[in-house]
Design a protein around this motif. Structure first.
Motif, short mmCIF file in Angstrom:
data_model
loop_
_atom_site.label_atom_id
_atom_site.label_comp_id
_atom_site.label_asym_id
_atom_site.label_seq_id
_atom_site.Cartn_x
_atom_site.Cartn_y
_atom_site.Cartn_z
N ASP A 6 -57.07 -6.86 27.25
CA ASP A 6 -56.71 -8.25 26.96
C ASP A 6 -55.91 -8.81 28.11
OD1 ASP A 6 -55.98 -10.66 25.93
OD2 ASP A 6 -55.47 -9.88 23.94
N GLU A 7 -56.33 -10.02 28.57
CA GLU A 7 -55.67 -10.64 29.73
C GLU A 7 -54.25 -11.04 29.39
OE1 GLU A 7 -57.99 -13.86 31.08
OE2 GLU A 7 -59.69 -12.61 31.77
N CYS A 8 -53.93 -11.26 28.14
CA CYS A 8 -52.58 -11.68 27.76
C CYS A 8 -51.55 -10.62 28.09
CB CYS A 8 -52.52 -11.98 26.24
SG CYS A 8 -53.53 -13.41 25.78
N TYR A 9 -52.01 -9.37 28.08
CA TYR A 9 -51.07 -8.26 28.38
C TYR A 9 -51.17 -7.76 29.83
CZ TYR A 9 -51.15 -8.24 23.29
OH TYR A 9 -51.09 -8.60 21.99
N ALA A 10 -52.03 -8.40 30.63
CA ALA A 10 -52.24 -7.91 32.02
C ALA A 10 -50.97 -8.02 32.83
CB ALA A 10 -53.37 -8.71 32.69
N ASP A 11 -50.15 -9.08 32.59
CA ASP A 11 -48.93 -9.26 33.39
C ASP A 11 -47.95 -8.11 33.20
OD1 ASP A 11 -49.86 -11.59 34.41
OD2 ASP A 11 -48.91 -12.87 32.89
N PHE A 12 -47.98 -7.48 31.98
CA PHE A 12 -47.01 -6.41 31.69
C PHE A 12 -47.34 -5.11 32.44
CE2 PHE A 12 -46.86 -9.30 28.03
CZ PHE A 12 -45.52 -9.56 27.94
N PHE A 13 -48.54 -5.03 33.05
CA PHE A 13 -48.91 -3.80 33.79
C PHE A 13 -48.48 -3.85 35.27
CE2 PHE A 13 -52.20 -3.75 30.36
CZ PHE A 13 -51.81 -2.57 29.76
N ARG A 14 -48.13 -5.02 35.76
CA ARG A 14 -47.78 -5.15 37.17
C ARG A 14 -46.39 -4.54 37.42
NH1 ARG A 14 -49.45 -10.85 37.12
NH2 ARG A 14 -47.23 -11.32 37.39
N GLU A 15 -46.24 -3.96 38.56
CA GLU A 15 -44.94 -3.34 38.87
C GLU A 15 -43.87 -4.39 39.13
OE1 GLU A 15 -45.38 -0.65 42.09
OE2 GLU A 15 -46.75 0.73 41.05
N ASP A 16 -44.29 -5.55 39.59
CA ASP A 16 -43.32 -6.60 39.91
C ASP A 16 -43.12 -7.57 38.75
OD1 ASP A 16 -45.83 -7.60 40.05
OD2 ASP A 16 -45.49 -8.84 41.87
N PHE A 17 -43.33 -7.10 37.47
CA PHE A 17 -43.22 -7.97 36.28
C PHE A 17 -41.78 -8.46 36.13
CE2 PHE A 17 -42.19 -8.38 31.72
CZ PHE A 17 -43.02 -9.42 31.39
N ASP A 18 -41.65 -9.82 35.95
CA ASP A 18 -40.33 -10.44 35.83
C ASP A 18 -40.25 -11.13 34.46
OD1 ASP A 18 -37.90 -11.59 36.12
OD2 ASP A 18 -38.41 -12.79 37.90
N VAL A 19 -39.28 -10.70 33.64
CA VAL A 19 -39.15 -11.24 32.27
C VAL A 19 -38.86 -12.73 32.29
CG1 VAL A 19 -37.86 -11.07 30.12
CG2 VAL A 19 -38.41 -9.00 31.41
N LYS A 20 -37.92 -13.09 33.20
CA LYS A 20 -37.53 -14.50 33.27
C LYS A 20 -38.69 -15.37 33.70
CE LYS A 20 -32.64 -13.61 34.17
NZ LYS A 20 -31.52 -13.81 35.12
N ALA A 21 -39.42 -14.91 34.64
CA ALA A 21 -40.56 -15.71 35.12
C ALA A 21 -41.61 -15.86 34.04
CB ALA A 21 -41.15 -15.02 36.36
N TYR A 22 -41.81 -14.76 33.30
CA TYR A 22 -42.84 -14.80 32.24
C TYR A 22 -42.41 -15.75 31.14
CZ TYR A 22 -46.10 -13.21 28.65
OH TYR A 22 -47.06 -13.15 27.68
#
Length: 820
Positions: free
Chosen positions: A22-38
């Motif tokens: 699911d593309e909705c969860y793709a951002d959570f797999f990146r190493e540079d994931f930023d909570v504030k940005a998301y």
């Protein structure tokens, strides 16, 4: 339950895969994931509720998946938890031991660091104490040496070597340390610097004075000072360079064309507007000034060389009294040349370069050196002789000068090697190096010398001319040759070079004279009076003879003429002598042919007669002998008396006289038949033969073996065959073949002579004898005639041989045995 757990663990796999895809969860797999940005992005997109629902759903799925994994692997997880408890126990034990080790190290550090720090501190103190002690010792020694140096300087030249030794020690004490700022020795250091300068200057003056006066004591003292100061090598190099510089300046001044062309100071100054243009090349004053300068330059070179030689001799003998090292070894170590070689090389190279540049810039100098090269060479030779003489006498100066103590230091530990002026090495010739600067002038001088020698010859032999040089012209040529040889006598090598030019001159004269010789038929006629061609040939021979004798006299009068030069000229004179022989040879051949033709006519006369009643021959000699005497007398009178070279003529006519006697005896031995009256007439002919050949020689007795044959053969005419065979003259004076030919005349006609058997004429037989001078060949021919006689007797069945035959056979055997 396990089956349910297993079934439940397998079921969520597609759900997890769907979650991951699911593309909705793709951002959570990146190493540079930023909570504030998301979060910020979700707010901007205004889909917060939807996003929260999605996230809650995803969390729920993950929780379910984790639960399934824990249920499926609970045994493994329990085992790992137990292992972690054991690991914690081990780590706790290690931490305890590390703490114990740390406390031990702390205790050891306390025991080591303090002593180490104390050692470092004490070591620094010790080093400073040692440095202070060393400095104090140096200061004390400097003060002591400074005081001693003051006393030594007051002692003058007698204490100068000790002062130098003190200065050398002071230099050693000052090396590697800074003594500035030490008040107690400041004045001493200033004094030491002044003292060193004073000692060096005093030693330099002593060295200069000693070298100039050739005093080995002073030179040795100065060298010892420089050795003690440690500057010996540099000082010697500076001294030699100084000599070279001074000589270079002297050479430049001697060849300075401006100085040479300056008018004399006594000449009054001319009026305004009149400038005197010097013509140094044409004035005697210029030449006189030049040669005066050259003589002065040679004196300066000789003096400088003498001083350097003296310096090297002292260096060779002088040894340091402490180390016993020879001073010359200090100079030539590291493969450097000795100072005399270095100095001489520099001087000779300077001479070459300065002479070259001076003559290139001044034609006057060039003309002077080329025109008067022997004078320049004589100066060089005198310089070289003086240098060699000085080398021979230098030892005497060492033995007769100086005080006892210093001469003891100058003792010779081994045989002195002779300097370069006394012996040349394989790779260096000092005399050649000196004369290299003269090569260009020598070549020009020799070229001009050859022109001076050739010019008078070319003048008296113009192209197409047929006249020989007059007596005065020939004298002029001889005087030119003598002059060139006399001028070149200053040097053996120059004498040899000029002698080669003289040889070329003689060859040129010979070539020019040869062109005037007549080679036509009338040059060799002996029938009528002298022809024009014969007169010219006589004149050519006389001219060549006068040249030959005059040049021979010139080289004989030369004092100390080199053997090689004399040989060169003598070889050229031999060619002249050979040319004279070639000029008279046609005439000699004609006379010889005529003499042979007259002698062979004896066979036309009858010698078979018996004795007359009176027992004497009817005529004192035969007609052919009278003709021969008249012909020889006429030839000598008409032809040979015109030659002025009597010895040369007799040298050639004596050979002709010997040939005439040989032909006379040969033909006399062939006369058949020979009666008693014929013997008497032939004996008279033998006596007249001496008179016939007398005009051809100085004395008939000078003809040697031919004369002895003539005298020995005559008595054999009247002896029996047995006496002839035992004659002592046989073989030694008269050849066996001649006697055997003569014995054929006493045999019957059946015993034919060799030429009769071969059916030759007497002339042809005589020619065969000339072509076969070997006695072996002649005896073989005679043996053939005897064997033919034996065959003829056997053919006719004769009972006995002729009485003379056994004697001839015995004589033939004796002759053959002597040949073996």
């Amino acid at each position: 339950m396990e089956e349910a757990g297993a079934g439940g663990g397998a079921a969520p796999a597609p759900a997890l895969a769907e979650l991951l895809a699911d593309e909705c969860y793709a951002d959570f797999f990146r190493e540079d994931f930023d909570v504030k940005a998301y979060t910020s992005q979700s707010i901007h997109q205004a889909v917060i509720a939807e996003q929260l629902a999605k996230l809650a759903q995803g969390i729920s799925q993950l929780d379910k998946e984790l639960h399934l994994q824990v249920v499926a692997r609970h045994e493994d997880l329990l085992a790992q938890a137990t292992g972690i408890e054991s690991l914690e126990g081990v780590l706790q034990m290690m931490q305890t031991r590390i703490g114990a080790l740390q406390s031990t190290v702390d205790r050891i550090r306390v025991k080591i660091v303090d002593p180490y720090n104390k050692i470092v501190s004490r070591t620094a103190q010790l080093a400073k104490l040692q440095a202070a002690c060393d400095l104090l010792r140096r200061i004390i020694r400097i003060l002591y040496l400074s005081k001693r140096l003051q006393g030594q300087l007051q002692g003058g030249s007698r204490e100068i070597t000790k002062a130098a030794q003190s200065l050398n020690e002071l230099d050693y004490l000052s090396q590697g340390i800074d003594l500035s700022g030490i008040e107690v020795i400041e004045n001493d250091l200033l004094f030491i610097a002044r003292a060193r300068l004073e000692v060096e200057n005093q030693a330099k003056r002593l060295l200069e004075q000693g070298v100039e006066t050739q005093n080995p004591t002073q030179v040795g003292t100065a060298l010892q000072v420089f050795h003690n100061l440690g500057t010996l090598k540099d000082t010697i190099a500076n001294v030699v360079d100084g000599y070279c510089t001074v000589l270079e300046e002297n050479i430049k001044n001697a060849l300075d064309i401006k100085v040479l062309t300056q008018p004399s100071q006594t000449v009054t100054r001319g009026g305004p507007g009149r400038a005197a243009m010097p013509t140094p090349g044409n004035t005697a004053a210029f030449r006189a000034a030049l040669w005066t300068n050259m003589e002065k330059l040679m004196d300066q070179i000789c003096a400088a060389c003498g001083q350097v030689q003296h310096l090297q001799k002292v260096l060779t003998k002088k040894r340091d009294p402490v180390s016993h090292v020879c001073f010359i070894e200090e100079i030539v170590k590291d493969g450097q040349s000795d100072i005399l070689y270095k100095f001489w090389t520099a001087v000779t190279q300077t001479l070459s370069s300065q002479f070259q540049s001076a003559t290139d810039s001044s034609t006057f100098l060039k003309q002077a050196f080329e025109g008067e090269y022997p004078k320049l060479l004589r100066l060089y030779n005198d310089l070289w002789k003086r240098l060699q003489q000085y080398s021979q006498n230098i030892q005497r100066n060492f033995n007769t000068s100086g005080t006892t103590d210093l001469l003891a230091e100058l003792q010779q530990m081994e045989e002195d090697a002779q300097d370069i002026f006394m012996q040349k090495t394989q790779d260096y010739d000092p005399e050649k190096a000196l004369k290299d600067s003269l090569q260009q002038y020598e070549a020009a001088y020799l070229s001009k010398s050859l022109s001076r020698l050739f010019d008078p010859i070319n003048l008296v032999f113009p192209p197409g001319g047929r006249n020989l040089p007059s007596s005065d012209e020939l004298d002029s040529i001889i005087k030119t040759i003598a002059s060139e040889l006399n001028v070149a006598a200053v040097d053996p090598d120059l004498s040899l070079a000029v002698a080669k030019n003289v040889a070329k001159t003689i060859q040129l004269y010979g070539v020019k004279s040869e062109q005037l010789l007549s080679t036509q038929g009338d040059a060799s006629q002996v029938i009528g009076p002298l022809t024009e061609g014969q007169r010219r040939n006589v004149a050519v021979v006389n001219s060549l003879y006068k040249l030959h004798q005059s040049v021979l006299k010139v080289i004989t009068n030369q004092s100390s003429f080199p053997a090689a030069a004399e040989q060169t000229v003598t070889t050229a004179l031999k060619a002249v002598h050979d040319l004279m022989g070639s000029a008279v040879q046609p005439l000699l051949n004609s006379v010889g042919d005529s003499v042979e033709a007259i002698i062979i006519t004896m066979h036309q006369e009858d010698f078979s007669g018996s004795l007359s009643g009176s027992g004497k021959p009817d005529v004192p000699c035969s007609l052919y002998m009278k003709e021969l005497q008249g012909f020889i007398a006429r030839v000598m009178s008409d032809y040979f008396r015109h030659f002025e070279c009597f010895d040369f003529v007799f040298d050639n006519t004596e050979a002709m006289a010997q040939r005439a006697i040989e032909l006379f005896i040969r033909n006399a031995s062939l006369i058949r038949p020979l009666g008693e009256g014929g013997k008497m007439r032939l004996a008279a002919d033998f006596a007249q033969m001496e008179l016939a050949v007398a005009p051809l020689c100085r004395r008939v007795s000078d003809l040697g073996k031919s004369y002895r044959q003539l005298r020995s053969f005559r008595p054999l005419l009247f002896q029996t065959s047995e006496h002839i065979a035992s004659s002592p003259a046989l073989g030694e004076v008269i050849p066996f073949s001649i006697i055997l030919q003569f014995l054929f005349t006493r045999a019957p006609a059946e015993l034919k002579s060799p030429f009769q058997r071969a059916e030759w004429s007497i002339a042809r037989y005589s020619q065969w004898l000339d072509d076969h001078p070997s006695e072996k060949d002649r005896l073989a021919l005679i043996r053939g005639a005897l064997e033919a006689y034996v065959q003829s007797v056997r053919t006719r069945e004769g009972k006995e041989f002729a009485p003379v035959y056994p004697i001839m056979v015995q004589l033939l055997q004796k002759a053959m045995s002597t040949l073996q």
